[in-house]
Design an enzyme around this catalytic site. Sequence first.
Site, mmCIF file in Angstrom:
data_model
loop_
_atom_site.group_PDB
_atom_site.id
_atom_site.type_symbol
_atom_site.label_atom_id
_atom_site.label_comp_id
_atom_site.label_asym_id
_atom_site.label_seq_id
_atom_site.Cartn_x
_atom_site.Cartn_y
_atom_site.Cartn_z
ATOM 1 C CB SER A 31 -0.939 -0.001 1.209
ATOM 2 O OG SER A 31 -1.788 -1.122 1.187
ATOM 3 C CG HIS A 45 -2.318 3.818 3.389
ATOM 4 N ND1 HIS A 45 -3.673 3.581 3.504
ATOM 5 C CD2 HIS A 45 -1.738 2.596 3.284
ATOM 6 C CE1 HIS A 45 -3.899 2.281 3.456
ATOM 7 N NE2 HIS A 45 -2.734 1.660 3.337
#
Length: 519
Positions: A294, A345
Amino acid sequence: MNLETEKLFWQAVHFLIVKKHYRILQISKNHQEVWLEKTENKESPIIRLLHTDLDWSNRLKTDIEMVALNGERLRKRLVRGQLNITNIYFVPLPPVDDYEHLLTNPYIPAGKRKIKVTSFIVDEAKRHISLNHLRSVFGKELVFDENLNNDIEIEIHRLRHEAISIAATRAKAEESVFESGKPLLTYFFIIVQVIIFALMELQGGSTQTSTLIQFGAKFNPLIIEGEWWRFLTPMFLHIGFLHLLMNSMALYYLGPLVERIYGNIRFLFIYIFAGFAGVLGSFIFSTNLSAGASGAIFGCFGALLYFGVVFPRLFFRTLGVNILIVLAINLMFGFTVPGIDNAGHIGGLIGGFAAAGILRFPKKRKYGTQILYFVGTAVIVMAMLQYGFSGSASVVDKQSIIILAQDYIQGEEYDKAHKVLSEFHEVEEDSTEILFLLSFTEIKRNNLDDAKDQLHRVIELDPNFHEAHYNLALVYLEENSLENAKTYAENAVKIEPKRDDYQELVENIDAFIQVNQGN
């Protein structure tokens, strides 16, 4: 067709393309209708220019409706909430019947209020009034050469050729930005993470903590102990098939775009550095064990945002709205859904932006800017590493220590388990879970007195900790203190009567007591 009016038509088209940087959306075969686009211009993002004859107002009305219909298709393609279209007619003479009411107010089609068509006519009868109107819309720099001479056809040809050529050259240059590399590495990374996932499943399962740690997941206690490679390996690991599927799909759609813009080598650096930055962000702000691509995928978003900073017009015309919407949804999802490592993230997003700033684009280097990005990024990374390893940041918590100790115990590395538990116990308040595991390592290291002290402390803190009663009974049994062993074994049974092993221990102790009494 009237040559004087056609010249005005091409002067306007030439000005909008050359001076105002509008792009050609479409042009008719006879070159008498041109649709131009500049989405950065909020007031006039779409301009349609038509050189024609308008005899009657009905034809004008029908044409305006057709423009609105085409505009609705464009609005959907451009993903615009509202689209204004400026519609200009270049005619020798206006319609012979009443037509002014069609131009007084913008045309908004019924049921499609997101389209607004503003139309006006440039005609020879009101030449100066019409041209002043055009200048009021597009600026006073719009200059018309009204000198009519025998070379008017040559001038029209020159204006048309120059405008179309410049538009084509710009379009080709824009397209070349997306042709810097073929998406080879994207597919390579997808294949790698699928292979590693299969190996993890064969080794115990990708959702098993011990397997994740074995394969290199981000685990702060081990990073603190010096396993620096865990800043890189997590980007190739995934926790469960759904996690792998979602990240592989995201990489499949985002990766090729970034790789085509930046080229293969730059994409490799962006992806790896963004993955590292994501793990670094997670290391600083999250104590949870984590893995996944991610951070690197958010780095692709970051690289596209940098592209938008450098080429805002091209970005918003081609990618901007969709990319920003998807990014916003993902960030909101990360902030609202528990268990998502949003620090990773955001770290990846910033890392991808920084990596793109360091490398820029093929054949578009700016060394001064690149050096600033490099120095700034290096300073931030070093500061974060120093902060994380200095002990100032709370990068390790009780749960991560318990996970690490259990992993060591499972591997029968009792000295290592004892070391991490003891160090954590020295700086934290008494924890029943930590003390219980610590007592287990003392038993395995044959330090029964220390184990007893720790188990008694566990029971003092939590009298219903049945495992502590059971283990304490075993310790006393090992020391042949049968009465004490029976007391704690019976306590374990009272707290957890359904455990057969507890009941069996009581029976065994009773048997030992009877044998001793018989002797």
